[in-house]
Design an enzyme around this catalytic site. Structure first.
Site, short mmCIF file in Angstrom:
data_model
loop_
_atom_site.label_atom_id
_atom_site.label_comp_id
_atom_site.label_asym_id
_atom_site.label_seq_id
_atom_site.Cartn_x
_atom_site.Cartn_y
_atom_site.Cartn_z
N LEU A 72 0.86 -1.18 0.00
CA LEU A 72 0.00 0.00 0.00
C LEU A 72 0.89 1.23 0.00
CD1 LEU A 72 -2.58 -1.13 2.71
CD2 LEU A 72 -2.96 -1.04 0.24
N SER A 73 0.31 2.39 -0.27
CA SER A 73 1.14 3.60 -0.31
C SER A 73 1.82 3.84 1.04
CB SER A 73 0.31 4.81 -0.71
OG SER A 73 -0.75 5.04 0.19
N GLU A 74 1.15 3.49 2.15
CA GLU A 74 1.78 3.66 3.46
C GLU A 74 1.37 2.54 4.41
OE1 GLU A 74 3.87 6.09 4.05
OE2 GLU A 74 3.40 7.50 2.42
N THR A 75 2.32 2.14 5.25
CA THR A 75 2.05 1.32 6.42
C THR A 75 2.50 2.10 7.64
OG1 THR A 75 2.29 -0.80 5.25
CG2 THR A 75 2.55 -0.83 7.64
#
Length: 268
Positions: free
Chosen positions: A44-47
């Site tokens: 995903l774009s961020e964790t």
């Protein structure tokens, strides 16, 4: 070792809208390589990862390509997990981050309000390099930690088709594009191919730069914004001098378990 994993759609009150972020609560920090590996696996774009430290939480964000200094939607997602899944009772969550202390308040209903730094950008000359990367010439260009290109109309923002390879070659982590809107105060899109995110669905941190610009241009402190990506997301913003408020809802998509095994065996 087993870790809890949550996936939250931030800046959306419905599933499959806004920006999805993974959230992983930790008791102690794991190695940076392991945190990066989890973020790559989540894809995903961020964790977001957090660890409780007394009255506050240490919070870090990783893209599939590495750690970043600030992320809005994953902060919103982490706060949502604490409030709605982990039983956090106080009105405000304090996060200690690489961008200083950030505060998230529980607002009415499912709306959470984040207190972030204000990052006003400075004018920058529109170069041929930027124009070729965007595939169109903006009316204005600004730079703080990222470029922000200002166009005349929302339609230009919606139809923009930038060259991702050229965008990745520009300075900064991302390219923000924005324009006024009839329904909202302004719209935007954000491209960050250099950190593995061709287009970010909804970008809270970009509004640290967008909000001071539009507050000054429109001469108002309360702003309604919309990021016109395919998933889309509405942000309620307020300019407060050296800080900005960025608010929106979030909804849980999934809860699961990460299994970290140091050794694997296979028996036939």
């Amino acid at each position: 070792m087993k870790l809890e994993l949550y996936q939250v759609d931030a800046f959306s009150s419905r599933l499959f809208g806004g920006n999805p972020a993974a959230v992983v609560p930790l008791f102690e920090w794991l190695s940076d390589d392991l945190l990066s590996g989890i973020a790559q696996e989540n894809n995903l774009s961020e964790t977001a990862f957090f660890v409780k430290r007394g009255e506050y939480y240490e919070l870090r964000w990783f893209t599939p390509c590495g750690e970043v200094d600030l992320c809005g939607h994953a902060t919103l997602a982490a706060a949502h997990v604490l409030f709605e899944q982990l039983g956090y009772q106080d009105q405000c969550i304090v996060f200690a981050t690489r961008s200083g202390r950030l505060f998230v308040d529980r607002d009415q209903g499912c709306v959470l309000s984040m207190d972030f730094p204000s990052w006003p950008a400075k004018p920058f000359q529109v170069t041929e390099r930027v124009q070729r990367a965007l595939g169109a010439r903006p009316d204005e260009l600004y730079f703080y930690q990222d470029f922000m290109a200002v166009f005349e109309s929302e339609e230009q923002i919606r139809t923009l088709s930038p060259d991702m390879e050229r965008i990745a070659e520009l300075d900064g982590l991302s390219m923000i594009v924005t324009a006024p809107s009839e329904e909202y105060d302004f719209v935007s899109r954000v491209f960050a191919p250099s950190v593995g995110i061709p287009e970010d669905p909804v970008t809270g941190s970009a509004h640290c730069t967008l909000v001071p610009y539009w507050a000054d241009r429109l001469n108002k402190s309360e702003l309604r914004a919309y990021q016109v990506s395919k998933r889309g997301g509405e942000l309620l913003c307020r300019h407060m001098g050296d800080r900005v408020k960025i608010a929106g809802p979030a909804v849980l998509y999934l809860k699961g378990t990460i299994y970290l095994e140091h050794e694997e065996s296979c028996h036939t």
